[in-house]
Design a protein around this motif. Structure first.
Motif, PDB file in Angstrom:
ATOM      1  N   PRO A  72       0.793  -1.067   0.038  1.00  0.00           N
ATOM      2  CA  PRO A  72      -0.040  -0.071   0.078  1.00  0.00           C
ATOM      3  C   PRO A  72       0.985   1.281  -0.155  1.00  0.00           C
ATOM      4  CG  PRO A  72      -0.080  -1.254   1.907  1.00  0.00           C
ATOM      5  CD  PRO A  72       0.795  -1.865   1.251  1.00  0.00           C
ATOM      6  N   PRO A  74       2.310   4.830   0.926  1.00  0.00           N
ATOM      7  CA  PRO A  74       2.577   5.353   2.501  1.00  0.00           C
ATOM      8  C   PRO A  74       1.601   6.774   2.662  1.00  0.00           C
ATOM      9  CG  PRO A  74       4.224   6.355   0.895  1.00  0.00           C
ATOM     10  CD  PRO A  74       3.547   5.096   0.174  1.00  0.00           C
ATOM     11  N   LEU A  75       1.467   6.939   3.954  1.00  0.00           N
ATOM     12  CA  LEU A  75       0.378   8.072   4.164  1.00  0.00           C
ATOM     13  C   LEU A  75       1.107   9.249   4.123  1.00  0.00           C
ATOM     14  CD1 LEU A  75      -1.438   6.702   7.124  1.00  0.00           C
ATOM     15  CD2 LEU A  75      -2.337   6.914   5.000  1.00  0.00           C
ATOM     16  N   GLN A  76       0.513  10.317   3.642  1.00  0.00           N
ATOM     17  CA  GLN A  76       1.170  11.570   3.360  1.00  0.00           C
ATOM     18  C   GLN A  76       0.244  12.649   4.274  1.00  0.00           C
ATOM     19  OE1 GLN A  76       0.890  12.499  -0.854  1.00  0.00           O
ATOM     20  NE2 GLN A  76       2.193  10.856  -1.398  1.00  0.00           N
ATOM     21  N   ALA A 158      -4.854   4.568   9.044  1.00  0.00           N
ATOM     22  CA  ALA A 158      -3.672   4.052   8.901  1.00  0.00           C
ATOM     23  C   ALA A 158      -3.593   2.368   8.355  1.00  0.00           C
ATOM     24  CB  ALA A 158      -2.590   4.218   9.717  1.00  0.00           C
ATOM     25  N   GLU A 159      -4.614   1.842   8.571  1.00  0.00           N
ATOM     26  CA  GLU A 159      -4.640   0.345   8.272  1.00  0.00           C
ATOM     27  C   GLU A 159      -4.337   0.164   6.627  1.00  0.00           C
ATOM     28  OE1 GLU A 159      -8.710  -0.861   9.401  1.00  0.00           O
ATOM     29  OE2 GLU A 159      -8.074  -1.044  11.475  1.00  0.00           O
ATOM     30  N   PRO A 160      -3.677  -0.984   6.297  1.00  0.00           N
ATOM     31  CA  PRO A 160      -3.418  -1.169   4.981  1.00  0.00           C
ATOM     32  C   PRO A 160      -4.589  -1.290   4.161  1.00  0.00           C
ATOM     33  CG  PRO A 160      -2.188  -2.614   6.492  1.00  0.00           C
ATOM     34  CD  PRO A 160      -2.847  -1.880   7.134  1.00  0.00           C
ATOM     35  N   ARG A 163      -5.468   2.279   2.822  1.00  0.00           N
ATOM     36  CA  ARG A 163      -4.580   2.910   1.842  1.00  0.00           C
ATOM     37  C   ARG A 163      -4.971   3.259   0.618  1.00  0.00           C
ATOM     38  NH1 ARG A 163       0.639   2.159   4.177  1.00  0.00           N
ATOM     39  NH2 ARG A 163       0.213   2.326   6.495  1.00  0.00           N
ATOM     40  N   GLY A 168      -3.830  10.956   3.413  1.00  0.00           N
ATOM     41  CA  GLY A 168      -3.314  11.315   4.587  1.00  0.00           C
ATOM     42  C   GLY A 168      -4.276  12.192   5.498  1.00  0.00           C
ATOM     43  N   ARG A 187      -8.202   9.775  -1.578  1.00  0.00           N
ATOM     44  CA  ARG A 187      -7.597   9.265  -2.696  1.00  0.00           C
ATOM     45  C   ARG A 187      -8.565   9.181  -3.917  1.00  0.00           C
ATOM     46  NH1 ARG A 187      -2.602   7.609  -2.840  1.00  0.00           N
ATOM     47  NH2 ARG A 187      -2.627   6.892  -0.558  1.00  0.00           N
TER      48      ARG A 187
END
Length: 198
Positions: A72, A74-76, A158-160, A163, A168, A187
């Motif tokens: 997945p 990454p979080l931003q 934040a769980e996969p 994503r 973020g 997203r």
């Protein structure tokens, strides 16, 4: 202290001699001359199949390759410029959800459903209200379990599994709930193979 030298048993010697006789040297010119011994019976021939390709035994059969695991993105965190524009009202919040009064299981399910629906609608920024939790003066039974959702919602975001939906998140401005709320960037949904870009 010297170790006693172990001698091979009859079965081990037979096995070794069979292997030595059937092995093909890498460099034939340096191979030692074979010893004169009585011929040993060779194992029965294997049925024709993958072994005929020049590979022997286990090497002839290979396991199927595992598909590559999808990593997945990454979080931003939300950049400062966007954060300040949202707090001033220059950038609008597309939708919001209030998780007050829900159990952890209810809040988790509603949050995931809300975020997926927001993505389908094309929302870019949403507000998730967790509440700050009870103050100590309101905690009559002395459990002091304040801010459970406030602590858990960032983990859930934040769980996969999320994503593909969440870019973020960041704590909201005081005008939108401060520490009891989060701005969440959504997203863009992936286009299917047959769908045209909007």
């Amino acid at each position: 202290m010297s170790r006693r030298r172990r001698h091979l048993s009859k079965e081990e010697r037979t096995l070794w001699e069979t292997v030595a006789r059937t092995a093909v040297p890498l460099r034939p010119e340096t191979a030692p001359a074979p010893e004169e011994t009585a011929p040993l019976p060779l194992p029965p021939a294997e049925p024709a199949g993958p072994a005929e390709s020049g590979l022997s035994g286990a090497a002839a059969f290979s396991l199927p390759k595992r598909p590559k695991k999808h990593v997945p993105p990454p979080l931003q965190p939300i950049d400062r410029r966007t954060h300040s524009r949202v707090s001033r009202g220059t950038v609008g919040i597309d939708s919001r959800i209030d998780l007050h009064g829900l159990t952890q299981a209810e809040a988790h399910d509603r949050l995931h459903g809300f975020l997926r629906l927001s993505q389908q609608r094309g929302d870019r920024l949403v507000l998730v209200i967790t509440g700050k939790g009870r103050s100590e003066s309101e905690d009559v039974f002395g459990f002091n379990e304040r801010g459970v959702l406030r602590r858990l919602v960032p983990r859930w975001l934040a769980e996969p599994a999320m994503r593909g939906v969440v870019v973020g998140f960041d704590e909201a401005h005081r005008a939108h709930g401060g520490g009891g709320a989060l701005y969440v960037r959504i997203r863009k949904p992936r286009k299917g193979p047959g769908e045209a870009e909007a």
